[in-house]
Design an enzyme around this catalytic site. Structure first.
Site, short mmCIF file in Angstrom:
data_model
loop_
_atom_site.label_atom_id
_atom_site.label_comp_id
_atom_site.label_asym_id
_atom_site.label_seq_id
_atom_site.Cartn_x
_atom_site.Cartn_y
_atom_site.Cartn_z
N LEU A 47 0.73 -1.41 -0.01
CA LEU A 47 0.32 0.34 0.11
C LEU A 47 0.74 1.34 0.23
O LEU A 47 0.81 2.43 0.70
CB LEU A 47 -1.05 -0.08 1.14
CG LEU A 47 -2.14 0.84 0.97
CD1 LEU A 47 -2.87 0.02 0.05
CD2 LEU A 47 -3.20 1.21 1.89
N GLY A 48 1.85 1.12 -1.00
CA GLY A 48 2.75 2.80 -1.07
C GLY A 48 1.75 3.28 -2.34
O GLY A 48 0.46 3.13 -2.08
N ILE B 58 1.43 3.78 -5.65
CA ILE B 58 0.95 3.51 -6.45
C ILE B 58 -0.67 2.30 -5.91
O ILE B 58 -2.23 2.16 -6.07
CB ILE B 58 1.28 2.20 -7.05
CG1 ILE B 58 2.50 2.87 -7.91
CG2 ILE B 58 0.14 1.41 -7.92
CD1 ILE B 58 3.44 2.21 -9.20
N SER C 198 1.11 -5.58 3.30
CA SER C 198 2.28 -5.59 3.57
C SER C 198 2.74 -5.31 4.94
O SER C 198 2.27 -6.43 5.67
CB SER C 198 2.17 -3.77 3.33
OG SER C 198 1.36 -3.36 4.52
N ILE D 137 0.40 -5.49 -11.82
CA ILE D 137 1.46 -4.35 -12.77
C ILE D 137 2.55 -4.51 -12.00
O ILE D 137 2.71 -2.55 -11.84
CB ILE D 137 0.66 -2.90 -12.32
CG1 ILE D 137 -0.03 -2.58 -11.36
CG2 ILE D 137 -0.55 -3.11 -13.27
CD1 ILE D 137 0.63 -2.11 -10.02
N ARG E 17 5.69 -6.34 -11.15
CA ARG E 17 7.08 -6.62 -11.60
C ARG E 17 7.06 -8.42 -11.62
O ARG E 17 6.65 -8.36 -10.65
CB ARG E 17 8.99 -6.84 -10.87
CG ARG E 17 9.21 -5.28 -11.06
CD ARG E 17 9.98 -4.96 -12.17
NE ARG E 17 10.28 -3.75 -12.16
CZ ARG E 17 9.80 -2.36 -12.50
NH1 ARG E 17 8.67 -2.81 -13.50
NH2 ARG E 17 10.77 -1.43 -12.04
N ASP F 234 1.17 -7.05 -16.59
CA ASP F 234 1.44 -5.85 -17.47
C ASP F 234 3.31 -6.45 -17.87
O ASP F 234 3.64 -5.75 -18.14
CB ASP F 234 1.61 -4.42 -16.34
CG ASP F 234 1.89 -3.31 -17.36
OD1 ASP F 234 1.62 -3.22 -18.91
OD2 ASP F 234 2.66 -2.30 -17.18
N GLU G 98 10.14 -11.01 -19.84
CA GLU G 98 10.38 -9.74 -20.60
C GLU G 98 11.32 -9.73 -22.10
O GLU G 98 12.33 -9.51 -21.37
CB GLU G 98 9.84 -8.45 -19.88
CG GLU G 98 8.58 -8.47 -19.33
CD GLU G 98 8.79 -7.23 -18.31
OE1 GLU G 98 9.28 -6.49 -18.79
OE2 GLU G 98 7.66 -7.29 -17.63
N HIS H 22 4.09 -4.52 -20.70
CA HIS H 22 4.84 -3.20 -19.87
C HIS H 22 4.59 -2.08 -20.18
O HIS H 22 5.19 -1.27 -20.41
CB HIS H 22 6.19 -3.28 -19.67
CG HIS H 22 6.82 -3.28 -18.10
ND1 HIS H 22 7.76 -4.13 -17.68
CD2 HIS H 22 6.49 -2.06 -16.94
CE1 HIS H 22 8.44 -3.13 -16.16
NE2 HIS H 22 7.30 -2.64 -16.31
C1 8YV Z 1 9.30 1.65 -16.58
C2 8YV Z 1 8.34 0.61 -14.41
O1 8YV Z 1 10.26 2.43 -15.62
O2 8YV Z 1 9.07 2.54 -13.64
C3 8YV Z 1 8.91 1.59 -13.29
O3 8YV Z 1 9.34 0.39 -12.86
O4 8YV Z 1 8.68 -0.11 -14.94
C4 8YV Z 1 7.87 1.77 -16.02
O5 8YV Z 1 7.70 2.46 -15.34
C5 8YV Z 1 9.41 1.99 -18.33
O6 8YV Z 1 8.94 0.96 -18.56
C6 8YV Z 1 10.56 2.25 -18.45
O7 8YV Z 1 11.64 1.39 -19.07
#
Ligand code: 8YV
Length: 316
Positions: free
Chosen positions: A155-156, A158, A177, A233, A235, A259, A264, A282
């Protein structure tokens, strides 16, 4: 005054690259063939005092060791998982990222993915384009998003922005968290499996660290269950991807909106055929508005560093 030498490990946003090149001496690592990159860094190490990284590449221990004059790593991302922060601290190298400016876009996408999965938007779009509406008639019924319980991992900034949006859809909010956050009415779970068992949509919104690697494992996916939806959204490595694919294949998980992926730009092909899965490449921060603001923040941090002023968004 000596111009700042800036190493770019991978191609960057075009606006950022041109603004960097206007001000500094830019070293583009990817222009050397992979087997020559160490030599390239060695040959230019005397000039390189900054690295600009992103979510694909930043400054790992080897890169930092190879750059004795490195002073600052300015990330074009909020995530810092591609930077060896401990080594930067040890060496007194400053680190900056791009928080806040991308929060709204990433939160928008999280909600968009959840709705797209439950309402089968991509599948329905394909239904129209393929002519199936004409030949087969009305599309099948789907599942409501409004009112569903949303579980948020992390809960940061984003996570909170996702919670705020989901509240407007009448969704009760719970979160997991490390510690309970003051000043929220959201329900706190100190155990992720319990959160997953008690929500419909589980959203990964924490940063990637050793602690959060594969935080979404088989047990969490099974707790989320056949009616549950996972939205990532954060990693790719937050989620044990083979376990995710297996849970979807076996119907142990209801759906996923993704995402980010473990390797990747490679995405498990088995997901391509699943109609309860929405896949995007992404693009959380991928709007013109946000990417320009992120670039300005990277430049602002480097300018501040060069002029010995306080950094705009320091992490180290
Ligand atoms: C990427 C992101 O940085 O902010 C992040 O952590 O994953 C994205 O904003 C963007 O894809 C540039 O590589």
């Amino acid at each position: 005054m000596e111009s700042l030498g800036v190493l770019l490990p991978v191609p960057m946003n075009a606006y950022l690259e041109s603004e960097l090149a206007r001000r500094y001496k830019v070293f583009r690592l990817w222009e050397s063939p992979p087997e020559r990159r160490q030599d390239f860094i060695r040959a230019n190490a005397a000039a390189i005092r900054a690295v600009v990284g992103n979510s694909k590449a930043g400054a790992d221990a080897d890169t930092i060791d190879a750059l004795p004059r490195l002073e600052i790593v300015a990330c074009f991302s909020v995530g810092l998982d591609k930077v060896d922060l401990a080594k930067c601290r040890e060496r007194g190298i400053r680190v900056t990222n791009t928080p806040d400016v991308l929060t709204d876009d990433v939160a928008d996408l999280a909600i968009g993915l959840a709705i797209a999965v439950l309402r089968r938007l991509c599948q329905a779009d394909r239904y129209v384009r393929s002519g199936a509406w004409l030949s087969k008639g009305d599309y099948k019924l789907t599942t409501r998003f409004s009112g569903k319980t949303i579980g948020i991992i992390g809960l940061g900034r984003i996570g909170l922005a996702i919670a705020k949006r989901a509240e407007a859809f009448g969704c009760p909010i719970s979160y997991y968290s490390r510690s309970e956050k003051p000043n929220t009415n959201y329900k706190y779970y100190s155990n992720l499996v319990d959160l997953a068992a008690n929500c419909h949509v589980l959203v990964v919104a924490c940063s990637l660290t050793e602690e959060t690697y594969h935080i979404v494992n088989r047990e969490v996916l099974d707790a989320l269950g056949p009616k549950g939806v996972l939205v990532n959204i954060g990693r790719g490595p937050h989620v044990d991807e083979p376990e995710l694919v297996a849970a979807l294949r076996e119907g142990r998980l209801g759906g996923a909106g993704l995402d980010v992926f473990e390797q990747e730009p490679y995405v498990p092909e088995e997901l391509f055929g699943m109609e309860n899965v929405v896949l995007v490449p992404h693009v959380g921060s991928g709007t013109n508005e946000t990417r320009n603001a992120m670039a300005d923040l990277v430049i602002g941090n480097l300018e501040a560093h060069v002029m010995n002023k306080p950094l705009l968004t320091p992490v180290v």
